[in-house]
Design a protein around this motif. Structure first.
Motif, PDB file in Angstrom:
ATOM      1  N   ASP A 255       6.281  -0.770  -8.692  1.00 26.48           N
ATOM      2  CA  ASP A 255       7.303  -1.148  -7.710  1.00 26.48           C
ATOM      3  C   ASP A 255       6.651  -1.214  -6.331  1.00 26.48           C
ATOM      4  O   ASP A 255       6.363  -0.184  -5.734  1.00 26.48           O
ATOM      5  CB  ASP A 255       8.453  -0.137  -7.714  1.00 26.48           C
ATOM      6  CG  ASP A 255       9.691  -0.686  -6.994  1.00 26.48           C
ATOM      7  OD1 ASP A 255       9.589  -1.736  -6.322  1.00 26.48           O
ATOM      8  OD2 ASP A 255      10.756  -0.052  -7.114  1.00 26.48           O
ATOM      9  N   GLU A 256       6.385  -2.423  -5.853  1.00 22.19           N
ATOM     10  CA  GLU A 256       5.721  -2.646  -4.558  1.00 22.19           C
ATOM     11  C   GLU A 256       4.431  -1.839  -4.447  1.00 22.19           C
ATOM     12  O   GLU A 256       4.248  -1.087  -3.471  1.00 22.19           O
ATOM     13  CB  GLU A 256       6.662  -2.270  -3.402  1.00 22.19           C
ATOM     14  CG  GLU A 256       7.984  -3.012  -3.387  1.00 22.19           C
ATOM     15  CD  GLU A 256       7.900  -4.395  -2.751  1.00 22.19           C
ATOM     16  OE1 GLU A 256       6.786  -4.825  -2.385  1.00 22.19           O
ATOM     17  OE2 GLU A 256       8.941  -5.046  -2.643  1.00 22.19           O
TER      18      GLU A 256
ATOM     19  N   THR B 216       7.289  -7.171  -6.365  1.00 17.91           N
ATOM     20  CA  THR B 216       6.617  -7.370  -5.078  1.00 17.91           C
ATOM     21  C   THR B 216       7.368  -8.349  -4.190  1.00 17.91           C
ATOM     22  O   THR B 216       8.036  -9.263  -4.658  1.00 17.91           O
ATOM     23  CB  THR B 216       5.158  -7.846  -5.286  1.00 17.91           C
ATOM     24  OG1 THR B 216       4.542  -7.978  -4.013  1.00 17.91           O
ATOM     25  CG2 THR B 216       5.075  -9.167  -6.024  1.00 17.91           C
TER      26      THR B 216
ATOM     27  N   GLN C 126      -3.368   5.305  -4.403  1.00 13.60           N
ATOM     28  CA  GLN C 126      -2.752   4.422  -5.398  1.00 13.60           C
ATOM     29  C   GLN C 126      -3.608   4.392  -6.664  1.00 13.60           C
ATOM     30  O   GLN C 126      -3.084   4.291  -7.776  1.00 13.60           O
ATOM     31  CB  GLN C 126      -2.522   3.018  -4.815  1.00 13.60           C
ATOM     32  CG  GLN C 126      -1.549   2.155  -5.597  1.00 13.60           C
ATOM     33  CD  GLN C 126      -0.162   2.769  -5.718  1.00 13.60           C
ATOM     34  OE1 GLN C 126       0.018   3.824  -6.352  1.00 13.60           O
ATOM     35  NE2 GLN C 126       0.841   2.126  -5.140  1.00 13.60           N
TER      36      GLN C 126
ATOM     37  N   THR D  30       1.544  -2.456  -3.507  1.00 17.93           N
ATOM     38  CA  THR D  30       0.679  -2.708  -2.354  1.00 17.93           C
ATOM     39  C   THR D  30       1.463  -2.665  -1.051  1.00 17.93           C
ATOM     40  O   THR D  30       0.924  -2.957   0.015  1.00 17.93           O
ATOM     41  CB  THR D  30      -0.016  -4.083  -2.486  1.00 17.93           C
ATOM     42  OG1 THR D  30       0.977  -5.102  -2.459  1.00 17.93           O
ATOM     43  CG2 THR D  30      -0.785  -4.196  -3.788  1.00 17.93           C
ATOM     44  N   GLY D  31       2.742  -2.285  -1.134  1.00 16.27           N
ATOM     45  CA  GLY D  31       3.637  -2.344   0.026  1.00 16.27           C
ATOM     46  C   GLY D  31       3.224  -1.446   1.172  1.00 16.27           C
ATOM     47  O   GLY D  31       3.566  -1.708   2.324  1.00 16.27           O
TER      48      GLY D  31
ATOM     49  N   GLN E  73       5.424   2.399  -4.359  1.00 18.41           N
ATOM     50  CA  GLN E  73       4.879   2.018  -3.054  1.00 18.41           C
ATOM     51  C   GLN E  73       4.190   3.205  -2.354  1.00 18.41           C
ATOM     52  O   GLN E  73       3.113   3.063  -1.802  1.00 18.41           O
ATOM     53  CB  GLN E  73       6.026   1.498  -2.185  1.00 18.41           C
ATOM     54  CG  GLN E  73       5.615   1.087  -0.802  1.00 18.41           C
ATOM     55  CD  GLN E  73       6.748   0.379  -0.068  1.00 18.41           C
ATOM     56  OE1 GLN E  73       7.870   0.266  -0.555  1.00 18.41           O
ATOM     57  NE2 GLN E  73       6.453  -0.098   1.121  1.00 18.41           N
TER      58      GLN E  73
END
Ligand SMILES: Nc1ncnc2c1ncn2[C@@H]1O[C@H](COP(=O)(O)OP(=O)(O)OP(=O)(O)O)[C@@H](O)[C@H]1O
Ligand SMILES: [Mg+2]
Length: 237
Positions: free
Chosen positions: A175-176, A207, A157, A178-179, A99
């Motif tokens: 792991d996430e 997600t 990212q 786009t969080g 993330q």
């Protein structure tokens, strides 16, 4: 050892009765999970906060070891490897993005991407060629000599994805991813991941975002209290 035997495997991930208990007496974070992920698949792992998604991903990544059960990744059983062997395994066969990107701020973009290649003992010249290709593919080759702290979340990212792929791992874990990004930037990262999968990259994506899972993953698995609650095939939009 039988682990040295090279087999042709269709499954990139096999989990057999995997349980992870962090503290004796506490309920397991992951409980008796069995699942396979075939080469070229993209699978989304969903579930509420605390349901064990990151724990499951860390077990697949070899960042952690199960209390019970077998974890086989890229044809190798990894739950019983030593720390050193696990680190070597990870560097060669698994790419991970997080993330909050987990980039090193005092290294340039290029040196961040080269780091796993260095750890895997790749030649620097070849690794630089590969890093250049990946940064171009991520649309950020002009930032090669920049420092990540000066870049946007979406750009960071992209650097993290290039870094995760520099050793051409059989498996990419996210792991996430786009969080920490706004919706539009998250969708761009989702599209990049889907493009990588279309080019053959096996991908497991954790997600909270149902729209992301439905749009970009062909299969979604649900974790509830560490257990697999539902596994269904969905047609991507
Ligand atoms: N290192 C640790 N030590 C002890 N307990 C832990 C550890 N990591 C996770 N846990 C516990 O294991 C359970 C599952 O945690 P995990 O981080 O895997 O959930 P998650 O589904 O990824 O949650 P989130 O959506 O909030 O990221 C939780 O009860 C958590 O408190
Ligand atoms: Mg988590």
């Amino acid at each position: 050892m039988s682990g040295d035997v090279i087999r042709l495997e269709r499954d990139v991930i096999r989990l057999d009765g995997v349980t992870k208990t962090y503290q004796a007496g506490a309920p397991p974070a992951v409980a008796e999970v069995s699942m396979n992920v075939a080469a070229g698949e993209v699978v989304a792992v969903m579930g509420p906060s605390g349901s064990g998604k990151s724990t499951l991903l860390n077990l697949i990544a070899g960042l952690d070891r199960p209390t019970v059960g077998r974890v086989t990744v890229a044809g190798r059983r990894i739950d019983n490897l030593s720390e050193t062997a696990l680190a070597r395994f990870r560097a060669r066969h698994v790419g991970i993005i997080f993330q909050f990107f987990n980039l090193l701020d005092d290294l340039t973009v290029e040196d961040n991407v080269l780091l796993p290649a260095q750890l895997a003992g790749a030649s620097r010249r070849q690794a630089r060629v590969r890093a250049g290709e990946l940064l171009a593919r991520m649309g950020i080759d002009r930032y090669r000599n920049e420092y990540p702290a000066r870049m946007s979340g979406g750009q960071r990212q992209r650097v993290a994805i290039a870094r995760a792929l520099v050793n051409a791992p059989e498996l990419l874990l996210a792991d996430e991813p786009t969080g920490a990004l706004d919706t539009a930037t998250g969708q761009e990262i989702g599209k990049l991941l889907r493009q990588l999968n279309r080019d053959g990259q096996t991908l497991v994506l954790v997600t909270h975002d149902r729209a992301l899972a439905e749009r970009y993953a062909a299969r979604t698995v649900q974790l509830v209290d560490g257990q697999l609650a539902h596994s269904g095939a969905e047609v991507p939009a």
